[in-house]
Design a protein around this motif. Structure first.
Motif, PDB file in Angstrom:
ATOM      1  N   GLU A 637      58.660   6.672  48.517  1.00 40.77           N
ATOM      2  CA  GLU A 637      59.189   5.764  49.537  1.00 40.77           C
ATOM      3  C   GLU A 637      58.106   4.827  50.047  1.00 40.77           C
ATOM      4  N   ALA A 638      56.917   5.330  50.222  1.00 42.37           N
ATOM      5  CA  ALA A 638      55.800   4.508  50.684  1.00 42.37           C
ATOM      6  C   ALA A 638      55.067   3.843  49.532  1.00 42.37           C
ATOM      7  N   MET A 705      50.694  15.020  50.634  1.00 42.49           N
ATOM      8  CA  MET A 705      50.777  13.651  51.118  1.00 42.49           C
ATOM      9  C   MET A 705      52.208  13.381  51.556  1.00 42.49           C
ATOM     10  N   SER A 706      52.354  12.670  52.658  1.00 40.86           N
ATOM     11  CA  SER A 706      53.676  12.361  53.195  1.00 40.86           C
ATOM     12  C   SER A 706      54.049  10.923  52.891  1.00 40.86           C
ATOM     13  N   ASP A 707      55.307  10.602  53.142  1.00 42.45           N
ATOM     14  CA  ASP A 707      55.794   9.236  52.968  1.00 42.45           C
ATOM     15  C   ASP A 707      55.555   8.383  54.203  1.00 42.45           C
ATOM     16  N   ILE A 708      54.897   8.948  55.209  1.00 45.22           N
ATOM     17  CA  ILE A 708      54.674   8.195  56.448  1.00 45.22           C
ATOM     18  C   ILE A 708      53.187   8.068  56.761  1.00 45.22           C
ATOM     19  N   THR A 771      52.414  21.520  53.662  1.00 48.51           N
ATOM     20  CA  THR A 771      53.656  20.748  53.637  1.00 48.51           C
ATOM     21  C   THR A 771      53.773  19.933  54.915  1.00 48.51           C
ATOM     22  N   TRP A 772      54.163  18.654  54.748  1.00 56.39           N
ATOM     23  CA  TRP A 772      54.442  17.788  55.884  1.00 56.39           C
ATOM     24  C   TRP A 772      55.942  17.793  56.174  1.00 56.39           C
ATOM     25  N   ASP A 844      59.486  11.706  56.000  1.00 62.08           N
ATOM     26  CA  ASP A 844      59.797  10.395  55.443  1.00 62.08           C
ATOM     27  C   ASP A 844      60.215   9.463  56.562  1.00 62.08           C
ATOM     28  N   ARG A 845      60.618   8.264  56.210  1.00 60.21           N
ATOM     29  CA  ARG A 845      60.899   7.256  57.224  1.00 60.21           C
ATOM     30  C   ARG A 845      62.126   7.609  58.051  1.00 60.21           C
TER      31      ARG A 845
END
Length: 1125
Positions: A637-638, A705-708, A771-772, A844-845
């Motif tokens: 997503e990112a 790693m996260s999408d934010i 985990t995020w 995520d977003r």
């Protein structure tokens, strides 16, 4: 189900997946990556590429979706491989000297039509202008095979070099050098005269006339005493005559001179009309090595008396390729390139050499002195020598040994298959004995400038893409600004060209990867079809059609989720591919428009681009040669990617649209973060370097790693880092000795200590899984960004991140909240699910937007559940740190657990745990009830990569090469899934063979005297009639095809008239054949007698020396020995 007091608030999330009949494991497609390539071939007219392997497999690649695999009978390795463009066959000779022919005109897949066994064969040669194959045997004979009639032809050439040596001995000329083995090394058809063929024997070259059945000339290189040759001065036989052993040859595109490679590492240039002495003999770094330099010889001999050491042996010349280009209006051509494989000193890195040679365009020779009779004019000889002085040289340096090479012409198969090449393919052998293919631009940058043609209209999707295009691919790209020299000493130009999926990953050395599901809105941005900066092989041959009997099932594929595949490789590259089922859906009856998997070149990452910067290499904890990728994580997503190296660094790439363009490297967070925004990347790259985390804490244990915009990394020294990638900056740095007060310090034995024993030293409690998520806690209903860190001991903690200020700044809030997990948690073994729907709560977003809304009001019971999976069992709890919902432990019979995944289908969710026994244990959610066991395909000892929709990829590791050579794409729900290979139609792109190039004069077109004496050529059909013999049984189908071709556009004749014409033509053909046989015999005998008379006259006139005359006579008399006169 409701065994506990609070279980009544939790719904069963696995209702529709409890029945074992809902599961059907199936293999959808097998993907192979050949690591044992032994031969390759190119068909430039249609645009096909074929490779053969040691395992007896042949892979053919063409346009979108066009890929076909052929198997040699008895699984014998491929030795030689060729396309026969005149008959549209693919032929090969295997290691058992069996010749196989496949028909490319069969729909579906090529059909094996025949096989034939020959004696030990050293080479096979085909011409695009006729349908016969020449096979050079170890005994020195040349056998022929008719691809039209599918039989061995009666035309056989004896060992002409042996006959030549016998005639030389009979003439009384003393033998100056030891004789060579009688083997035939290679055969090359003259590029402009089908009558002529160069036959390379170990002792020298024979130029033979096929039609006249005579030896025209013989070329042998004998070094005089004291001449260094390619071996130099360090051998005991330096003061003797030595015969150079031939290894290969190639002919200049004009056909007037040729190059011969020798076993001592030298290569000689010969004029076709002068077999007395070569034009030039040289090595890659010395010239005139066939001449004696008394001063240098004396110096070396004096050194030998003092020092008995010998110099290192130079490589033989393995292969030569002479290329022409449309770069001159002169019919004789312009500048040419000579590609030399071999001839290297032992200390030089592997690769091959390309020389740019001047054009051979001499003017008319002067009237005085006149040219000697039947000899090359000195003026033309001098012009040839001048055209052999290289303008420039380029060295294609490679990571492994180059075993073979082939040039890829853009369209023409003529002139030795080397005209106007745009790419060079090389078989590279790595240190692990893997043989793969590598493709690069050709010619090297700045070598060739073509004649300007009218500009073609090219539609560009992107302005940056236009910068990467070159006119028709025939003009070599301009030399780029040289980058800083890489510590690995690899020249980065010319640029690599992308190959088909199987060859690309085989060349990169596939180490691993994973498949992941993409939501529809994310998919459109992730693939971004508008951007294509790819430089690739121009393979357009054939068309692929989906199975027409399964069109209804294919239409259902549009409801499948989109998927992507990311791989990481030994060459430090990361590649992305589109694995969506929608790529296989045809539009009506049209062919497929996409490859499967479809490469996403704009997302390709090459870490070797970073190694040119000393500021980066000095921060690495291991040497550059030992760098390796441990794993890769993607935030689709990112559009960000984190790459973990085995040495402990994490390198982050982000979208090119986020790049600030800072021209110099910076170090943030003390000395642990190095910004990489100054690193140059080619235009059109969508992922660019962002920063490198070099904490210097050893190997990485886990990272997430996260999408934010957040990253967390734990190390094997027990430390943990939390990074805000917006800075980037380090938010938390916890060392092994700074354990949070909320967690106890359990005793954790060191790795390798026996169970139940107490070692003298205890190791740190490592963070095994990260985990995020955006979720709440049991006593904190606020939806916040949280990091879950599970320790080896079974304890876990939750770090909460809060934002404040404008612009927004993130900090870690308070002490981490303790919670329980399973001991030895698996990497990626923590899942946070919505307690009502089972949807995963990721960072995520969408979830971040939910966090801004604050506390969810009016929601009764737990909002989420956390599932943790470890080596001994799994556990589920309320709201991360709430009460236990379910727990399962598995015994020793289950075996080692390799991975875990939450699988979703039709709204139902289950936990799938993979074991080393190729079993998948299925548990319900959230109560972790055992449902059943699914048997996985036993194709790999490596863990499967499973996506959340239930599709998986099983990797198969090559034990010797230590890379992956096969992958099985499968699913847990093989219900109306269609991934069968498509049917291939190779004839749809078949085009007529271009006309055979005709002989050209040495001088200008107006100079008639510059034509060589044997410039009368034959057509391909005439050569076929000659080689096929008088009783050649041409199939009716071939005859009808020839008739249809000759009458194309003339309309349909009447049936009766056509039959009468056919009968008349047949009668005339019989009469003509009989007459031609008698006439040919008479002419042949008369021609031979005439040749003898001319030779005796020349002897009487004394125009040549005795040695030259004896040599010429021996060459001519060889024909009589051939045919028994």
């Amino acid at each position: 189900m409701f065994s506990k007091q609070q279980d009544h608030v939790l719904a069963d999330l696995s209702t529709d997946l409890r029945d074992e009949q809902d599961w059907k494991v199936g293999s959808l497609r097998t993907l192979e990556f050949p690591l044992d390539i032994t031969a390759f071939a190119v068909e430039p007219i249609s645009g096909l590429l074929a490779v053969g392997t040691h395992a007896g497999l042949i892979y053919i690649f063409g346009g979108p979706g066009v890929e076909s695999k052929l198997t040699i009978p008895h699984s014998v390795g491929v030795r030689f491989l060729h396309f026969a463009v005149s008959t549209y066959n693919i032929v090969c000779l295997d290691n058992n000297n069996e010749f196989h022919v496949w028909n490319l005109m069969e729909f579906g897949r090529p059909k094996l039509v025949t096989s034939a066994r020959f004696d030990q064969t050293n080479s096979i040669t085909l011409s695009p202008s006729h349908t016969h194959v020449f096979l050079a045997t170890q005994k020195g004979e040349i056998r022929t095979y008719d691809l039209t009639c599918l039989r061995k032809s009666p035309y056989i050439m004896p060992n002409m070099w042996k006959l030549y040596e016998e005639k030389m001995a009979a003439s009384g000329i003393p033998v100056l050098a030891l004789p060579t083995p009688p083997a035939c090394v290679d055969t090359v058809v003259h590029p402009r005269n089908l009558n002529l063929m160069f036959v390379a024997y170990a002792g020298g070259i024979i130029l033979t006339d096929l039609t006249e059945k005579s030896t025209v000339r013989a070329y042998e290189l004998i070094l005089p005493p004291g001449a260094p040759g390619g071996a130099g001065y360090g051998f005991n036989d330096i003061l003797t005559h030595r015969r150079s052993t031939v290894t290969c040859l190639t002919v200049h595109p004009s056909g007037h001179y040729f190059a011969v490679g020798y076993a001592d590492g030298s290569f000689a240039f010969w004029a076709v009309e002068d077999d007395n002495r070569p034009l030039l003999v040289r090595t890659l770094d010395s010239v005139d090595v066939n001449l004696v330099d008394a001063s240098i010889l004396e110096s070396h001999l004096s050194k030998e008396m003092k020092d008995d050491s010998r110099q290192l042996i130079r490589e033989p010349i393995f292969k030569l390729s002479w290329s022409s280009f449309p770069n001159s209006a002169d019919q004789r051509g312009g500048d040419t390139t000579l590609t030399v494989l071999g001839g290297l000193d032992p200390g030089k890195p592997p690769g091959l050499t390309v020389m740019l040679l001047p054009a051979f365009n001499p003017s008319e020779p002067p009237a005085e002195p006149p040219a000697p009779q039947d000899a090359l004019h000195p003026y033309f000889r001098s012009a040839m020598v001048e055209s052999l002085n290289p303008i420039k040289c380029f060295y294609y340096e490679t990571q492994g040994i180059v075993q073979d090479h082939i040039l890829m012409p853009r369209s023409s198969p003529h002139l030795g298959g080397n005209h106007a090449p745009y790419a060079i393919l090389m078989i590279i052998e790595s240190a692990k004995n893997a043989r793969t293919l590598e493709a690069r631009q050709f010619p090297p940058p700045g070598f060739i400038k073509i004649v300007q043609e009218p500009p073609k209209t090219v539609v560009q999707e992107d302005d940056e893409e236009a910068e990467e295009s070159f006119p028709a691919g025939l003009q070599s790209p301009p030399p780029p600004t040289p980058p800083p020299k890489s510590p690995r000493y690899v020249n980065h130009t010319p640029l690599p060209l992308r190959m088909p999926f199987a060859l690309s990953l085989a060349a990169s050395g596939l180490l691993g990867g994973h498949i992941f599901k993409l939501e529809n809105d994310v998919y459109e941005d992730f693939v971004d079809k508008k951007i294509s900066i790819d430089l690739q092989l121009e393979l357009k041959g054939g068309m692929a059609y989906s199975d027409s009997t399964k069109l209804n099932e294919l239409k259902l594929s549009k409801y499948q989720p989109h998927r992507a595949l990311v791989t990481y490789n030994r060459d430090l590259s990361v590649q992305f591919f589109d694995m969506s089922a929608q790529l296989l859906i045809p539009t009506g009856s049209t062919p497929l428009e996409n490859d499967f998997p479809k490469p996403l070149p704009g997302l390709t990452i090459r870490l070797d681009e970073l190694l040119d910067d000393p500021a980066i290499t000095e921060r690495l904890l291991s040497s550059i040669d030992s760098l390796a990728i441990q794993s890769v994580q993607v935030a689709p997503e990112a559009l960000e990617c984190a790459i973990a190296l085995k040495s402990g660094e994490v390198i982050v790439y982000h979208a090119s649209t986020n790049r600030t363009g800072d021209p110099s490297p910076k170090i943030n967070g003390g000395t642990e973060i190095v910004l990489l925004e100054h690193i140059y990347t080619r235009p059109g790259r969508r992922l660019v370097p962002y920063f490198m985390l070099s904490a210097g804490r050893g190997a990485i244990e886990a990272y997430a790693m996260s999408d934010i915009g957040f990253l967390a990394v734990s190390y094997r020294d027990g430390s943990l880092l939390i990074i805000d990638m917006r800075g980037p900056k380090i938010l938390v740095s916890l060392g092994a000795n700074k354990r949070p007060k909320t967690l106890p310090r359990p005793h954790v034995p060191l790795r390798g200590s026996a169970a139940g024993t107490t070692p003298s030293n205890s190791g740190p409690d490592l963070v095994k899984s990260l985990t995020w998520t955006v979720s709440c806690l049991e006593k904190d209903s606020q939806q916040s960004v949280r990091l879950i860190a599970a320790y080896q001991s079974g304890h876990a903690e939750v770090h909460t991140l809060m934002h404040s200020g404008n612009p927004v700044s993130w900090t870690v809030f308070g002490e981490p909240a303790p919670c329980k997990a399973m001991g030895d948690s698996l990497p990626d073994g923590i899942f946070v699910l919505d307690s009502k729907t089972g949807a995963q709560w990721k960072a995520d977003r969408a979830r971040l937007a939910a966090s801004y809304k604050g506390t969810l009001k009016g929601v009764a019971g737990p909002q989420c559940v956390m599932v943790t999976v470890g080596a001994k069992g799994a556990r589920c709890s309320h709201n991360l740190n709430g009460e236990k919902v379910g727990k399962v432990e598995w015994g020793h019979k289950v075996g080692a657990v390799q991975s875990a995944q939450i699988v979703e289908r039709m709204g139902a969710h289950v936990l799938v745990v993979q074991t080393e026994h190729h079993d998948a244990l299925v548990y319900s959610l959230p109560h972790l009830e055992y449902l059943h066991t699914v048997q996985l395909p036993p194709v790999s000892s490596l863990p499967l990569t499973i996506d959340k929709s239930g599709d998986f990829i099983a990797w198969t590791l090559h034990s010797r090469a230590e890379v992956i050579f096969s992958a099985t794409y499968g699913t847990f729900f093989d219900i109306r899934r269609v991934y069968t290979p498509p049917d291939i139609d190779f004839t749809s792109t078949r085009k007529p063979v271009p006309a055979q190039p005709q002989p050209v004069s040495m001088g200008p077109a107006s100079y008639l005297g510059s034509w060589f004496s044997f410039n009368q050529t034959s057509t391909g059909d005439q050569i076929d009639e000659l080689l096929g013999g008088p009783n050649r049984p041409i199939p009716e189908k071939v005859q009808s095809e020839r008739g249809a071709t000759s009458e194309e556009g003339a309309g349909m004749a009447g049936t009766a008239a056509g039959a009468a014409a056919s009968l008349a033509a047949g009668a005339a053909a019989v009469q003509a054949n009989l007459y031609n046989k008698l006439t040919s015999a008479m002419n042949e005998r008369g021609q031979m007698l005439g040749d003898l008379e001319e030779r005796f006259n020349s002897l009487e006139e004394g125009s040549r020396s005795m040695v030259a005359q004896a040599k010429r006579l021996a060459a001519q008399q060889t024909a009589k020995g051939w045919f028994g006169f």
